[in-house]
Scaffold this motif. Structure first.
Motif, PDB file in Angstrom:
ATOM      1  N   VAL A  76      -6.046  -0.679  10.701  1.00  0.00           N
ATOM      2  CA  VAL A  76      -5.017  -0.742   9.660  1.00  0.00           C
ATOM      3  C   VAL A  76      -3.785  -1.464  10.178  1.00  0.00           C
ATOM      4  O   VAL A  76      -3.218  -2.328   9.501  1.00  0.00           O
ATOM      5  CB  VAL A  76      -4.648   0.672   9.175  1.00  0.00           C
ATOM      6  CG1 VAL A  76      -3.449   0.624   8.221  1.00  0.00           C
ATOM      7  CG2 VAL A  76      -5.831   1.331   8.477  1.00  0.00           C
ATOM      8  N   ALA A  85      -8.231   1.888   5.880  1.00  0.00           N
ATOM      9  CA  ALA A  85      -7.846   3.288   5.682  1.00  0.00           C
ATOM     10  C   ALA A  85      -8.640   3.932   4.554  1.00  0.00           C
ATOM     11  O   ALA A  85      -9.163   5.034   4.690  1.00  0.00           O
ATOM     12  CB  ALA A  85      -6.347   3.389   5.398  1.00  0.00           C
ATOM     13  N   GLY A  86      -8.749   3.232   3.417  1.00  0.00           N
ATOM     14  CA  GLY A  86      -9.456   3.802   2.281  1.00  0.00           C
ATOM     15  C   GLY A  86     -10.958   3.820   2.473  1.00  0.00           C
ATOM     16  O   GLY A  86     -11.609   4.855   2.282  1.00  0.00           O
ATOM     17  N   GLY A 119      -4.001   7.231   3.794  1.00  0.00           N
ATOM     18  CA  GLY A 119      -3.635   5.819   3.698  1.00  0.00           C
ATOM     19  C   GLY A 119      -2.145   5.624   3.501  1.00  0.00           C
ATOM     20  O   GLY A 119      -1.551   4.684   4.043  1.00  0.00           O
ATOM     21  N   SER A 162       0.019   3.684   6.329  1.00  0.00           N
ATOM     22  CA  SER A 162       0.654   2.465   5.828  1.00  0.00           C
ATOM     23  C   SER A 162       2.157   2.528   6.012  1.00  0.00           C
ATOM     24  O   SER A 162       2.801   1.519   6.323  1.00  0.00           O
ATOM     25  CB  SER A 162       0.317   2.259   4.348  1.00  0.00           C
ATOM     26  OG  SER A 162      -1.061   2.053   4.156  1.00  0.00           O
ATOM     27  N   ASP A 183      -7.891  11.048   1.333  1.00  0.00           N
ATOM     28  CA  ASP A 183      -7.906   9.699   1.893  1.00  0.00           C
ATOM     29  C   ASP A 183      -6.723   8.877   1.402  1.00  0.00           C
ATOM     30  O   ASP A 183      -6.155   8.078   2.155  1.00  0.00           O
ATOM     31  CB  ASP A 183      -9.222   9.007   1.531  1.00  0.00           C
ATOM     32  CG  ASP A 183      -9.437   7.735   2.323  1.00  0.00           C
ATOM     33  OD1 ASP A 183      -9.161   7.745   3.542  1.00  0.00           O
ATOM     34  OD2 ASP A 183      -9.881   6.735   1.739  1.00  0.00           O
ATOM     35  N   SER A 193       0.831  -1.204   0.000  1.00  0.00           N
ATOM     36  CA  SER A 193       0.000   0.000   0.000  1.00  0.00           C
ATOM     37  C   SER A 193       0.866   1.255   0.000  1.00  0.00           C
ATOM     38  O   SER A 193       0.591   2.227  -0.723  1.00  0.00           O
ATOM     39  CB  SER A 193      -0.924   0.005   1.218  1.00  0.00           C
ATOM     40  OG  SER A 193      -1.658   1.204   1.293  1.00  0.00           O
TER      41      SER A 193
END
Length: 255
Positions: free
Chosen positions: A146, A153-154, A180, A184, A176, A47
């Motif tokens: 997460v 997250a998304g 993320g 991540s 967003d 990610s």
């Protein structure tokens, strides 16, 4: 196969703003037989790599609300560390089947909620009241999810932005994606030092993901997001159910 998986997941991330950890972990566990703790770490690192490509494009298009992103990270960054520590505790305790069941429950609950949310009429947020100061409290558990599963997250981040901010849809996606990326990055750092990893698999996913991210960025204004998201949630609901079913079978056999 690994290159193709990376390409498809990155394509979905670029087109919808969701799907990085949410899709990567169940695919690695169910289709490639990767242990769940390793899959979570790979999901976070993958990610991070894909969103490193997507974030600059969103910044250039001025789709990132920095003030809103700051509120999100205020809760999300410590949350992801908490989730990572919880995962490490389960692994050290040898609770692999419990971990799989929790991952399945997260997928089913997230997909179910998002499917219900998908039937809400699309609204423009410009007249909505700005309640972004609530974001740190909401992003703390999202960050923990997460860190524990690499998912959320998304999907949950975009839902919170749509509900609490007057951001336009493009700004919701851009902000967003930036959120993320940061969580991540924090989570992948924590997992890199605490969990086993598979660098070869990760590199194969990233190689395919680079092409997927570039392709998705070029197509993002030509393909509607809503039908793609709906199909994604249906598929993840099925995968989450498979996690729960497999965990039940193991639990029943052990009795």
């Amino acid at each position: 196969m690994q290159y193709f998986i990376g390409f498809v997941i990155a394509l979905f991330i670029a087109l919808t703003g969701v799907g990085a950890g949410t899709v990567t972990v169940p695919v690695l566990v169910l289709f490639l037989g990767v242990p769940a703790p390793v899959a979570v770490g790979i999901g976070l690192m993958f990610s991070t790599a894909v969103k490193l490509i997507l974030v600059p494009a969103q910044i250039v298009r001025r789709n990132v609300s920095w003030r809103t992103l700051g509120f999100m990270l205020l809760g999300g960054a410590p949350g992801v560390l908490i989730g990572s520590l919880f995962l490490k505790h389960l692994v050290n305790a040898g609770s692999q089947n419990l971990l799989n069941a929790l991952l399945g429950a997260i997928l089913v609950s997230t997909a179910s909620w998002q499917l219900v949310y998908s039937f809400r009429p699309m609204q423009q947020n410009s007249s909505a009241k700005d309640r972004s100061r609530l974001l740190p409290w909401l992003m703390l558990p999202v960050g923990a999810e997460v860190g524990f599963s690499s998912a959320g997250a998304g999907a949950l981040g975009s839902a919170a932005l749509l509900s609490l901010t007057p951001l336009a849809p493009a700004e919701v996606v851009g902000t967003d994606i930036a959120f993320g990326f940061v969580v991540s990055l924090v989570g992948s750092g924590a997992h890199w030092f605490s969990q086993a990893s598979n660098p070869e698999l990760l590199l194969h996913l990233i190689a395919g993901g680079v092409f997927g991210a570039v392709t998705g960025t070029m197509l993002t204004n030509r393909i509607p997001r809503r039908p793609l998201r709906f199909a994604l949630w249906i598929w993840l609901l099925v995968l989450g159910g498979q996690f729960l079913f497999n965990s039940y079978q193991v639990w029943a056999a052990a009795r």
